[in-house]
Structure formats: C-alpha cells, structure tokens
Write a protein that holds these residues in place. Structure first.
Motif, PDB file in Angstrom:
ATOM      1  N   ARG A 247      52.612  40.957  52.433  1.00 25.12           N
ATOM      2  CA  ARG A 247      51.429  41.787  52.613  1.00 25.12           C
ATOM      3  C   ARG A 247      50.422  41.609  51.478  1.00 25.12           C
ATOM      4  O   ARG A 247      49.492  42.413  51.344  1.00 25.12           O
ATOM      5  N   ALA A 248      50.605  40.603  50.716  1.00 25.03           N
ATOM      6  CA  ALA A 248      49.640  40.331  49.640  1.00 25.03           C
ATOM      7  C   ALA A 248      48.379  39.703  50.214  1.00 25.03           C
ATOM      8  O   ALA A 248      48.412  38.971  51.200  1.00 25.03           O
ATOM      9  N   VAL A 249      47.257  40.006  49.581  1.00 24.58           N
ATOM     10  CA  VAL A 249      45.966  39.472  50.021  1.00 24.58           C
ATOM     11  C   VAL A 249      45.210  38.959  48.798  1.00 24.58           C
ATOM     12  O   VAL A 249      45.513  39.312  47.651  1.00 24.58           O
ATOM     13  N   GLY A 250      44.209  38.121  49.084  1.00 24.22           N
ATOM     14  CA  GLY A 250      43.329  37.625  48.029  1.00 24.22           C
ATOM     15  C   GLY A 250      41.883  37.904  48.367  1.00 24.22           C
ATOM     16  O   GLY A 250      41.469  37.817  49.531  1.00 24.22           O
ATOM     17  N   PHE A 251      41.116  38.255  47.361  1.00 26.73           N
ATOM     18  CA  PHE A 251      39.700  38.556  47.543  1.00 26.73           C
ATOM     19  C   PHE A 251      38.902  37.516  46.766  1.00 26.73           C
ATOM     20  O   PHE A 251      39.021  37.392  45.532  1.00 26.73           O
ATOM     21  N   ALA A 252      38.059  36.782  47.485  1.00 25.70           N
ATOM     22  CA  ALA A 252      37.216  35.763  46.867  1.00 25.70           C
ATOM     23  C   ALA A 252      35.940  36.422  46.362  1.00 25.70           C
ATOM     24  O   ALA A 252      35.082  36.836  47.158  1.00 25.70           O
ATOM     25  N   ALA A 253      35.827  36.539  45.045  1.00 30.42           N
ATOM     26  CA  ALA A 253      34.679  37.219  44.449  1.00 30.42           C
ATOM     27  C   ALA A 253      33.516  36.256  44.278  1.00 30.42           C
ATOM     28  O   ALA A 253      33.650  35.026  44.402  1.00 30.42           O
ATOM     29  N   GLU A 254      32.364  36.807  43.956  1.00 30.87           N
ATOM     30  CA  GLU A 254      31.167  35.988  43.793  1.00 30.87           C
ATOM     31  C   GLU A 254      31.185  35.143  42.522  1.00 30.87           C
ATOM     32  O   GLU A 254      30.374  34.227  42.371  1.00 30.87           O
ATOM     33  N   ASP A 255      32.084  35.456  41.578  1.00 30.56           N
ATOM     34  CA  ASP A 255      32.174  34.660  40.355  1.00 30.56           C
ATOM     35  C   ASP A 255      33.005  33.386  40.530  1.00 30.56           C
ATOM     36  O   ASP A 255      33.233  32.650  39.575  1.00 30.56           O
ATOM     37  N   GLY A 256      33.499  33.150  41.757  1.00 27.07           N
ATOM     38  CA  GLY A 256      34.248  31.937  42.034  1.00 27.07           C
ATOM     39  C   GLY A 256      35.738  32.046  41.858  1.00 27.07           C
ATOM     40  O   GLY A 256      36.450  31.031  42.008  1.00 27.07           O
TER      41      GLY A 256
END
Length: 401
Positions: A247-256
């Motif tokens: 259930r882990a997720v990743g969030f792609a932020a605007e800083d790369g």
C-alpha cells in the motif's frame, strides 16, 4: 779592585741595556725598535758571569712565567682602555645593539595596546593576519554550530561584539596599513564563519541535538494514538507491527524528486486510520513498492522521527511533500485522514542508536574541510598580495605636518 772592577762595569752596562725592554712592558708604552735578538726576552740570556756573581738564576721557566704575567697585565689594561670601550660600543651598534651612553626612550608609536598584536621577531605581519583570521574563523564556526540550539541570542550578541572590536581597532589605528588589513581579515573571518557555522547547524548539528533531547519509545502499537508519544525521537514497535509495502505510494513533486510513504499496520487489528508512516525520498515507485531505509530488513521494527528543519536559512523540510504522499495513499486505499501523523525513517535498532554519531561525524568532517579551505584561500590571497620581502612591516608612510 783590579779584578772585580771590569766585571762590575760589564754587569751594569748589561742591566741598563735591558731596562727599556722591561719598562716598556710594565708601563704599556710602545717599545723602541730593537734587533731580533733583543726583541725576544727569552732568546736574550744574561751573561753567565753576571748571573753567577750575583746569584741570579738563568732558568728559562722562570722567565716564561714572568713573561706570561706581563702579557696578562697588558691584556687587562687593553680591555679597560678607552679605545677598547669605543670599539665595543661601535661593534654593538653595528649589530643592532643600543648605545649604553644614551638613555633608552620609549617609542610612542609602539606604546599603544594594539601593538601587542604584532609579534615582531617571531612571525611576519602576513603570518599574523592569516593565522589570527583563521583562528577567528574557527571560533565563529564553533560558536554558531554549537550555540544556536540553546543560546541563539547570546551567539548574535557575541558576533556584534566581535564586529565592534574590529571597528574600534580601525577607529584608533586606521591610519596604519597593517591594522586596516588585519581588521578586514577579521571581519571577513567573522562573516564567513557565521555563514559556514549556520549551514553546519541547519544540516547536521540541529538533528543531532534534537535526537539527543528526545525520548525513545519501545513496544508501541500501530493502532495507538500518536498523542502517547509527543516527545518521541525513536520509536520501536511491537512484534505484531508490520510495514505494508503493497500500500505504499510515491508522490512526484515539482522539484523532481519522488516522495514515498508506506503505512505501518498491525497484524492483529485492521484499523481504518493510520497514524504512523514510513517515509523516504527517491526510494519507491508510484504504487506498490517501497525500499526506503531498512524497509527490506526483517529485523527493522521501528524508525527515527522525520524532524522538521531548524528554520534557518539553509534548513529544509520535506513534510509538505510527505503530506501529499500520505493523502494520496489515503485516497487510493481508503484510509481515514490522520489527525497528527508521525513520519519515520525505517531503521534497525543499531541504526537508530548510531544515527546521532553519524550526524556528529558529518558535522566534524564538514568543519575540518571548511577550515582547510578557508586557510588555503586566505594564505593564497596573502601570498599573492605580498609585494614586499618577507619580514617587512605593512606600514603606511606617515605624512609630515
């Protein structure tokens, strides 16, 4: 009378001829020129008849002893002569000595308290500037690195006091080039040390101090409320706790960067609200994979608190991006929103203990490298700007009034 008369006359003539020689040696006056035989008293032996008649010994040892005594007397008189004293005075002055007949006058230009800074005869002015500047740089770094956590106000006050001392030295000795360069080097060292010390504190020392002043908690249940661990720095969960990689997720932020979050759940109780989350950066996929920290180690059952930054110029906090990753996981997997979530860096028990020393070692290495770099830059600049031979003073000519 007929037999002794000629002998008496011969002995008197011999003593009169030798009298000028002895008188000249005793009085120290220059001798009259003589023949080679007369100039050497050891080679001019008295006549045998004269010696035997008057009981005088012609032993060469006695004459040598008398000659040595006369030479010693002449040496003493030569040492105490006025010509010798004049020679000694001139020789002493030629080699930098002072004339004993003249009274020593105190140099008014060197009577100021600031002249004690100049170590004349030991190091040059350039070495004084470079060495003192480096010492102030190290002192300022240590002041900011170790003092900002508890005594930030005192650190700023000491910084202003050091700058005030530099200003006072410029005000009193501003007409002399050496002190102008010295104050410039000290001011640059203070500002550079404050900048480097602040960076070291925000990046390393703050987290070391924060973890040292927090409390570790053991056997914590994932289903419990986070209010029971308000001052936690390290948390070890009970054996029934597990890290849910699926259930882990990743969030792609605007800083790369990819900010990751995985829920910490309990095997016995399935709760809809998750308060504890394992987080990391650039160590997961968008969904279903998590390898941050010791996530793949089965012995890891806890983690270290993800602390916010110190709030300084160089501090950084990833909490907002971790909040975005958590909210994404809640939306995807149907978790209820957490009231006060706690973010952890998943680690083994050994890693949780050694993390404080890791921050300290990083801070020490950074300070050593920064000091060596500063010394190299200042020494190179001083060597490049030195136009005079080594040992000359950096003095500006004083204009005549």
């Amino acid at each position: 009378l007929a037999l002794t008369g000629p002998i008496w006359l011969y002995g008197s003539a011999t003593m009169q001829s030798s009298a000028p020689f002895w008188d000249s040696h005793v009085s120290g006056m220059p001798r009259s020129p003589r023949s080679p035989r007369e100039s050497d008293p050891l080679s001019s032996e008295p006549p045998p008849m004269f010696s035997s008649m008057f009981g005088m010994s012609a032993s060469r040892d006695n004459r040598e002893e008398a000659l040595l005594s006369q030479q010693y007397m002449r040496l003493q008189m030569h040492e105490q002569s006025p010509q010798r004293m004049i020679f000694n005075t001139k020789a002493a002055q030629d080699y930098g000595g002072a004339d004993p007949k003249k009274k020593r006058r105190k140099n008014k230009a060197s009577s100021h308290w600031s002249d004690k800074i100049r170590l004349r005869g030991h190091v040059t002015d350039s070495q004084t500037i470079v060495g003192s500047g480096t010492a102030i740089f190290v002192l300022t770094i240590c002041l900011y690195n170790f003092g900002l956590f508890r005594h930030a106000q005192a650190v700023f006050e000491l910084t202003l006091a050091m700058l005030a001392c530099c200003g006072l030295l410029v005000y009193t000795q501003g007409q002399r080039l050496f002190y102008l360069v010295l104050c410039f080097a000290w001011t640059a060292a203070i500002f550079s040390g404050a900048l480097v010390g602040t960076y070291s504190y925000d990046s390393f020392s703050y987290f070391s101090f924060q973890l040292s002043n927090t409390r570790p908690y053991d056997n914590v249940l994932p289903s419990e409320n986070t209010d029971i661990v308000p001052d936690a720095g390290r948390i070890s969960f009970a054996k029934e706790a597990r890290l849910d990689h699926g259930r882990a997720v990743g969030f792609a932020a605007e800083d790369g960067h990819m900010y990751c979050a995985a829920p910490v759940l309990s095997n016995s109780v399935d709760v809809p609200k998750v308060e504890f989350w394992a987080v990391g950066r650039d160590c997961c996929g968008l969904e279903g994979s998590f390898s941050c920290g010791a996530a793949r180690n089965p012995e890891a059952r806890g983690g270290i608190m993800e602390l916010d930054g110190a709030g300084g110029v160089f501090s950084s906090s990833y909490r907002e991006h971790f909040d975005d990753a958590r909210r994404k996981a809640q939306a995807i997997h149907g978790f209820q929103p957490a009231v006060a979530p706690i973010y952890l860096r998943w680690a083994t028990p050994e890693q949780m203990v050694s993390l404080i020393y890791t921050y300290d070692n990083k801070a020490a290495i950074f300070l050593i490298v920064a000091t060596a770099t500063y010394f190299g830059i200042v020494a190179t600049f001083a060597w490049a700007m030195a136009k005079r031979p080594k040992g000359k003073d950096l003095e500006a000519p004083v204009p005549e009034i």
